[in-house]
Motif scaffolding. Sequence first.
Motif, PDB file in Angstrom:
ATOM      1  N   VAL A 145       0.477  -1.207  -0.185  1.00 29.54           N
ATOM      2  CA  VAL A 145       0.099   0.340   0.306  1.00 29.54           C
ATOM      3  C   VAL A 145       0.786   1.713   0.573  1.00 29.54           C
ATOM      4  CG1 VAL A 145      -2.070  -1.547   1.282  1.00 29.54           C
ATOM      5  CG2 VAL A 145      -0.160  -0.250   2.539  1.00 29.54           C
ATOM      6  N   GLU A 266     -12.781  -0.568  -4.191  1.00 32.92           N
ATOM      7  CA  GLU A 266     -12.757  -1.345  -3.626  1.00 32.92           C
ATOM      8  C   GLU A 266     -11.568  -1.046  -3.410  1.00 32.92           C
ATOM      9  OE1 GLU A 266     -12.087  -6.810  -4.854  1.00 32.92           O
ATOM     10  OE2 GLU A 266     -12.998  -5.304  -6.209  1.00 32.92           O
ATOM     11  N   ASP A 267     -10.916  -0.162  -4.098  1.00 36.53           N
ATOM     12  CA  ASP A 267      -9.268  -0.406  -4.572  1.00 36.53           C
ATOM     13  C   ASP A 267      -9.028   0.282  -2.621  1.00 36.53           C
ATOM     14  OD1 ASP A 267      -8.150  -1.852  -5.786  1.00 36.53           O
ATOM     15  OD2 ASP A 267      -8.104   0.048  -7.355  1.00 36.53           O
ATOM     16  N   LYS A 270      -9.776  -1.233   0.203  1.00 41.83           N
ATOM     17  CA  LYS A 270      -8.712  -2.820   0.509  1.00 41.83           C
ATOM     18  C   LYS A 270      -7.442  -1.586   1.185  1.00 41.83           C
ATOM     19  CE  LYS A 270      -5.959  -6.120  -1.508  1.00 41.83           C
ATOM     20  NZ  LYS A 270      -5.428  -6.624  -2.536  1.00 41.83           N
ATOM     21  N   GLU A 273      -7.827  -0.803   4.997  1.00 40.70           N
ATOM     22  CA  GLU A 273      -7.888  -2.371   5.524  1.00 40.70           C
ATOM     23  C   GLU A 273      -6.689  -3.351   5.684  1.00 40.70           C
ATOM     24  OE1 GLU A 273      -8.588  -6.925   3.669  1.00 40.70           O
ATOM     25  OE2 GLU A 273     -10.173  -6.025   4.795  1.00 40.70           O
ATOM     26  N   LEU A 274      -5.903  -2.798   5.354  1.00 42.53           N
ATOM     27  CA  LEU A 274      -4.767  -3.027   5.498  1.00 42.53           C
ATOM     28  C   LEU A 274      -3.964  -2.403   6.420  1.00 42.53           C
ATOM     29  CD1 LEU A 274      -3.669  -4.357   1.659  1.00 42.53           C
ATOM     30  CD2 LEU A 274      -3.674  -6.152   3.819  1.00 42.53           C
ATOM     31  N   ASP A 294      -4.375   2.529  -5.085  1.00 43.64           N
ATOM     32  CA  ASP A 294      -4.218   1.559  -4.411  1.00 43.64           C
ATOM     33  C   ASP A 294      -3.241   1.732  -3.414  1.00 43.64           C
ATOM     34  OD1 ASP A 294      -2.129   1.341  -6.283  1.00 43.64           O
ATOM     35  OD2 ASP A 294      -2.934  -1.223  -6.798  1.00 43.64           O
TER      36      ASP A 294
END
Length: 348
Positions: A145, A266-267, A270, A273-274, A294
């Motif tokens: 990321v 979504e990116d 994510k 989330e990370l 992203d």
Amino acid sequence: MKLAFVINDLATEQSNYTTIRLSRIASARGHTVALIGLGDFIYDPEGEICAMATLVGKTKFEKDEAFLEEIQTNRERERICLADYDILMLRSDPAQEMGTRDWAPAAGLLFSQIAAKSGTIVLNDPKHLTDAVNKTYFQHFPESVRPKTLITREPEEVKRFVDAQKGGKAVIKPLQGSGGQGVFIIDKKSGRNMNQIIEAVTRDGYAIVQEYLAKAKDGDIRMITLNGRPLKVGDTYACLHRFSQTEDHRSNISAGGGVEMIEPDEDMLKVAELAGPKLIEDGMYLCGLDIVGDKMMEINVDTPGGINFLEDLSGVDFCGAILDDLERKVRLKEQYGGSLNNLQLAVL
């Protein structure tokens, strides 16, 4: 609930700051609110952390501008003891103190660490915030990321990094800074200007150099996280698209960028989330993730802003959701009788 905010200085606060919005809404909800400047702390002979604070009390103002004018012009400072307060929120910006009050940010963190030992819930966790305020903190997150990054003061290292990037293009900025200050795009065509840019950025310390992300031309995303997760009220995320409205490449609101609400894709989710596990591990209660595509470009752990813009654009009460969560933390602390430490309370 008794809630105190640590700011740089009341005189320099502005009506579009998230801290002012949070303070106004908290006061309107009946909470006692205090504003403490970085130079206002007192370690008294009994070992307690006190402060000369501006007390807001219980007031109801419809506009941030009127609220700020009232507390800047009609309120006298009073001595308070932080052990009497439920929550201490750290909302000062270290970049504002560079070159003038270099002692101030470190002093604020040290006093806050002692205050946490007295039982006041301090957010973000001041022990870990000492490390997180530096942009090197960014390098502790998953590589997937993060953009490729160089941290140096050596001009030749910067040039080699730029040459190695796709398209021969990179972003350079001070390791300490905020609000888009001192941010430049450099490439192989920069020529002699590159030397001048590197010198300007490294004059007061290290430079952080990152690969240029093509999607950055369309701006970036500021996503607010609470307890390590994206802040969401109902179906609406606290997610703001920031974009440049001039030839200046910076999309920061403080640099004149435009803003609009956006639904995270979504990116973006994510990335959040990370990033979440590290934020939770370090007690980073309220943060701002700056995302391009992203990748995360930065993490604001000091003064994540934009909530006032989010509320004005959407009509969603994000401040209310944050205050609800703070009230919940106070209840948890009382129910557990002091067995939960500050780090745990910060992200529960």
